[in-house]
Design an enzyme around this catalytic site. Structure first.
Site, PDB file in Angstrom:
ATOM      1  N   ARG A 168     -24.685  47.314 -13.692  1.00 39.00           N
ATOM      2  CA  ARG A 168     -23.496  46.456 -13.620  1.00 39.00           C
ATOM      3  C   ARG A 168     -23.634  45.162 -14.430  1.00 39.00           C
ATOM      4  O   ARG A 168     -23.012  44.146 -14.092  1.00 39.00           O
ATOM      5  CB  ARG A 168     -23.154  46.115 -12.168  1.00 39.00           C
ATOM      6  N   SER A 217     -14.726  48.068  -6.810  1.00 38.67           N
ATOM      7  CA  SER A 217     -15.785  47.655  -5.880  1.00 38.67           C
ATOM      8  C   SER A 217     -15.972  46.147  -5.933  1.00 38.67           C
ATOM      9  O   SER A 217     -16.051  45.556  -7.008  1.00 38.67           O
ATOM     10  CB  SER A 217     -17.101  48.344  -6.242  1.00 38.67           C
ATOM     11  N   GLU A 299     -19.509  41.989  -7.680  1.00 35.87           N
ATOM     12  CA  GLU A 299     -19.257  42.840  -8.840  1.00 35.87           C
ATOM     13  C   GLU A 299     -17.974  42.396  -9.530  1.00 35.87           C
ATOM     14  O   GLU A 299     -17.867  42.449 -10.750  1.00 35.87           O
ATOM     15  CB  GLU A 299     -19.156  44.304  -8.420  1.00 35.87           C
TER      16      GLU A 299
END
Length: 308
Positions: A168, A217, A299
């Protein structure tokens, strides 16, 4: 407000509200908002910008909270001049504004497997920047190179190995704007690839609040990997399970809510401010830490100033 001593061919707007451009539908205005006509226009614009003026590349706003006070920067959003998709042998070349889902579908039609992109919200520029992934496969696994415009205006092509791609995250140069990405995609039968994507979509729709205003998310998985979809996948260090164990599934603040359907999805139920959404997220982080000793990392990217 810093003035811009350059008239581009693309569209340059002052005090452009950003809330209608994000999936969560919140946020104040950007000082400047630029939609370049093409790569040359983007390059000339960046070269002419005052050095002290921050640049923020924005995709389709699928993974973003813009705070209520707006953004003291130039927001650059690529449009139709940057969304071409081509398949050349085993390579798939996609413009940064091309939607991940469209790239997956076009590749599959040509017998090339980028099916992991099908259920990832957003565009290729954002997918590269955050090394997006799903079902245990990531952009880094397939990415060959990226073409980008640097803050200086120089256009360069960088191999994937120089981008610092990790779970990520990436290490793109500050202020760089991704223009296109080249992937190496393994072969596959078009019908089989299409069926696989349909199965992935059905699974996503059954488990995620796809009809609500979300930004994907909310927090990274502390486990350090996406769900793989396999039966032996471990869930004890997935963000959703930690949030649920802390009693925060369905928690609310103003118009913000942690989805009752999937605990790691922050949703705008209607009328939420950016402060509601970020505040609820921070409360979740606090409760998870108190319950498990684990500090969740966002995130969703959060930018800009709070409301005055």
């Amino acid at each position: 407000m810093t003035q811009i001593p350059f008239t581009p061919r693309g569209t340059l707007t002052q005090d452009r509200p950003l809330s209608d451009l994000t999936w969560l539908r919140v946020g104040g205005p950007a000082d400047w908002f630029f939609q370049p006509e093409d790569a040359d226009d983007l390059s000339a614009f960046l070269a002419a910008l005052p050095r002290d003026l921050p640049v923020f590349p924005m995709g389709v706003g699928s993974n973003l909270i813009v705070r209520d006070g707006g953004l003291r920067a130039v927001v650059i959003r690529l449009g139709r001049g940057f969304n071409a998709i081509s398949v050349e042998g085993e390579r798939v070349i996609a413009g940064a504004a091309a939607l991940d889902a469209h790239v997956a579908r076009k590749a599959a039609q040509a017998g090339r497997d980028l099916t992991f992109l099908r259920t990832i919200p957003g565009s290729i520029g954002g997918a590269v920047t955050m090394n997006a992934g799903c079902y245990g496969e990531y952009v880094a696994d397939r990415l060959e190179s990226v073409r980008m415009a640097l803050r200086s205006g120089e256009i360069v092509e960088k191999p994937a190995g120089e981008l610092g791609l990790a779970y990520r995250q990436s290490a793109l140069p500050e202020g760089a704007v991704v223009i296109s990405a080249t992937f190496r995609a393994p072969p596959g039968d078009p019908d089989d690839l299409a069926q696989r994507m349909e199965t992935q979509l059905a699974k996503r729709d059954a488990t995620q609040p796809t009809k609500d205003r979300t930004a994907g998310s909310t927090f990274r998985n502390p486990a350090g990997f996406s769900s793989t979809g396999r039966a032996d996948d471990t869930h004890d260090l997935k963000a959703w399970s930690l949030i649920e164990a802390a009693g925060m599934r369905g928690a609310t603040r103003g118009g913000a809510q942690m989805s009752p359907k999937h605990a790691n999805f922050l949703i705008n139920t209607g009328g939420a401010s950016a402060a509601d959404l970020e505040g609820l997220g921070e409360e979740v982080r606090k409760r998870v830490f108190q319950n498990s000793g684990i500090e969740l990392e966002w995130e969703i990217k959060r930018i800009g100033d709070p409301a005055p």
